[in-house]
Design a protein around this motif. Structure first.
Motif, mmCIF file in Angstrom:
data_model
loop_
_atom_site.group_PDB
_atom_site.id
_atom_site.type_symbol
_atom_site.label_atom_id
_atom_site.label_comp_id
_atom_site.label_asym_id
_atom_site.label_seq_id
_atom_site.Cartn_x
_atom_site.Cartn_y
_atom_site.Cartn_z
ATOM 1 N N GLY A 138 0.704 -1.143 0.032
ATOM 2 C CA GLY A 138 -0.088 -0.108 -0.032
ATOM 3 C C GLY A 138 0.791 1.339 -0.048
ATOM 4 N N VAL A 139 2.089 1.344 -0.200
ATOM 5 C CA VAL A 139 2.809 2.422 -0.293
ATOM 6 C C VAL A 139 3.115 2.909 -1.647
ATOM 7 N N ALA A 140 2.180 3.842 -2.215
ATOM 8 C CA ALA A 140 2.067 4.516 -3.551
ATOM 9 C C ALA A 140 2.398 5.837 -3.594
ATOM 10 N N VAL A 141 2.717 6.143 -5.103
ATOM 11 C CA VAL A 141 3.054 7.523 -5.576
ATOM 12 C C VAL A 141 1.895 7.727 -6.732
ATOM 13 N N HIS A 142 1.091 8.680 -6.362
ATOM 14 C CA HIS A 142 0.056 8.922 -7.216
ATOM 15 C C HIS A 142 0.582 9.796 -8.412
ATOM 16 N N VAL A 143 0.279 9.393 -9.741
ATOM 17 C CA VAL A 143 0.850 9.984 -10.901
ATOM 18 C C VAL A 143 -0.180 10.118 -11.889
#
Length: 320
Positions: A287-292
């Motif tokens: 669940g560790v995400a970077v929104h792009v």
């Protein structure tokens, strides 16, 4: 579901044809907590990192949602949740925005595969329809009745039973993540553990993107009388999500409507989907995400002012 045209880079074509993303993957030494969490895009080399601990195949992750006004199975009690978009899926695109599907036919639980070949073309490997027990029975076997109830509330199909849709999403998409491959679960793997893990993970991301609430906060609510503008919808979601999502529309094209007659705007006019794009550190499960921002086109909708319908659900199609 996603457009059925499959886009696969030539470097990955041979892998796609295999039953495993990485044949020969061991079921030992996948203790991911002791390994660095690497970003999934640009793509990591699976020969240099543990593909069970870093997503090395579908590194561009899409959390996708539907806006529907009916299910078609209301008489069977299958209805829409109130004041929320429904869960569509969690898709693993390649980092360049292309994608594949049905990557492991041994885990094919889709009663009506769409497309019905692995490459979406007549010369592709046929995806056989699943005829076994409903995928809902997999959830029951783990005594996860709370999960099953939640999915029947928020992960809702149109025109067919909910569980058919869940089987489709797992088989078409989950099998194309490196981190959901069976060897990643170790020597004590329990049958269908990967299915439950995918459902849990998909819900985790769905809950991060409350599309209905974000639009409502911007003064955009469903209406059968008043139309809305794409830039307002997309602007509100972009502000809340911190990246540009894809907004999908169905229905007639704007230049086919009375208001748009003679226009060059060929976008569709009924709001129906939202896709949120991310890179992830480590496994999508973590669940560790970077929104792009959305890759390629950011919408299939008409761009003209007040061209879009964000219709109200049919009252009899909404759960009480």
């Amino acid at each position: 579901m996603k457009p059925t045209t499959i886009l696969v880079s030539s470097a990955l074509a041979a892998v796609v044809a295999a039953q495993d993303l990485y044949p020969g993957l061991s079921n030992v030494n996948h203790t991911c907590v002791i390994k660095p969490q690497l970003l999934s895009c640009p793509p990591q080399n699976p020969q240099l990192v543990d593909s069970c601990c870093t997503e090395t195949y579908g590194g561009l992750v899409l959390a996708t949602q539907f806006w529907s006004t009916y299910t078609g199975l209301e008489a069977q009690g299958q209805k829409l949740p109130k004041n929320t978009w429904t869960l569509h899926g969690l898709w693993p695109d390649f980092c360049n925005g292309s994608y594949t599907q049905y990557c492991d036919l041994r885990r094919q639980y889709d009663p009506v595969p769409s497309p019905n070949t692995t490459n979406g073309l007549p010369n592709g490997t046929v995806v056989p329809p699943y005829t076994g027990p409903s995928i809902s029975t997999f959830i029951e076997s783990f005594k996860r009745y709370d999960l099953l109830a939640w999915m029947n509330t928020y992960w809702v199909n149109q025109g067919a039973p909910n569980a058919d849709f869940w089987g489709h999403e797992f088989s078409k998409h989950a099998t194309c993540y490196s981190t959901f491959q069976i060897p990643c679960y170790g020597p004590n793997y329990v049958q269908n553990e990967d299915v439950i893990d995918f459902f849990d993970t998909t819900i985790k991301y769905y809950q991060r993107f409350p599309t209905f609430a974000w639009l409502q906060q911007a003064g955009i609510t469903p209406s059968n009388k008043t139309q809305v503008t794409l830039s307002d919808v997309q602007g509100a979601l972009t502000k809340a999500a911190t990246a540009v999502p894809y907004v999908g529309c169905s229905g007639p094209r704007y230049n086919e409507t009375d208001a748009g007659r003679g226009s060059n705007d060929t976008g569709r006019t009924v709001i129906s989907e939202a896709w949120y794009y991310m890179y992830v550190y480590g496994r999508p499960q973590d669940g560790v995400a970077v929104h792009v921002n959305a890759t390629g086109s950011s919408s299939s909708c008409a761009k003209a002012k007040n061209a879009l319908w964000y219709y109200e659900p049919t009252p009899s199609s909404v759960q009480s």
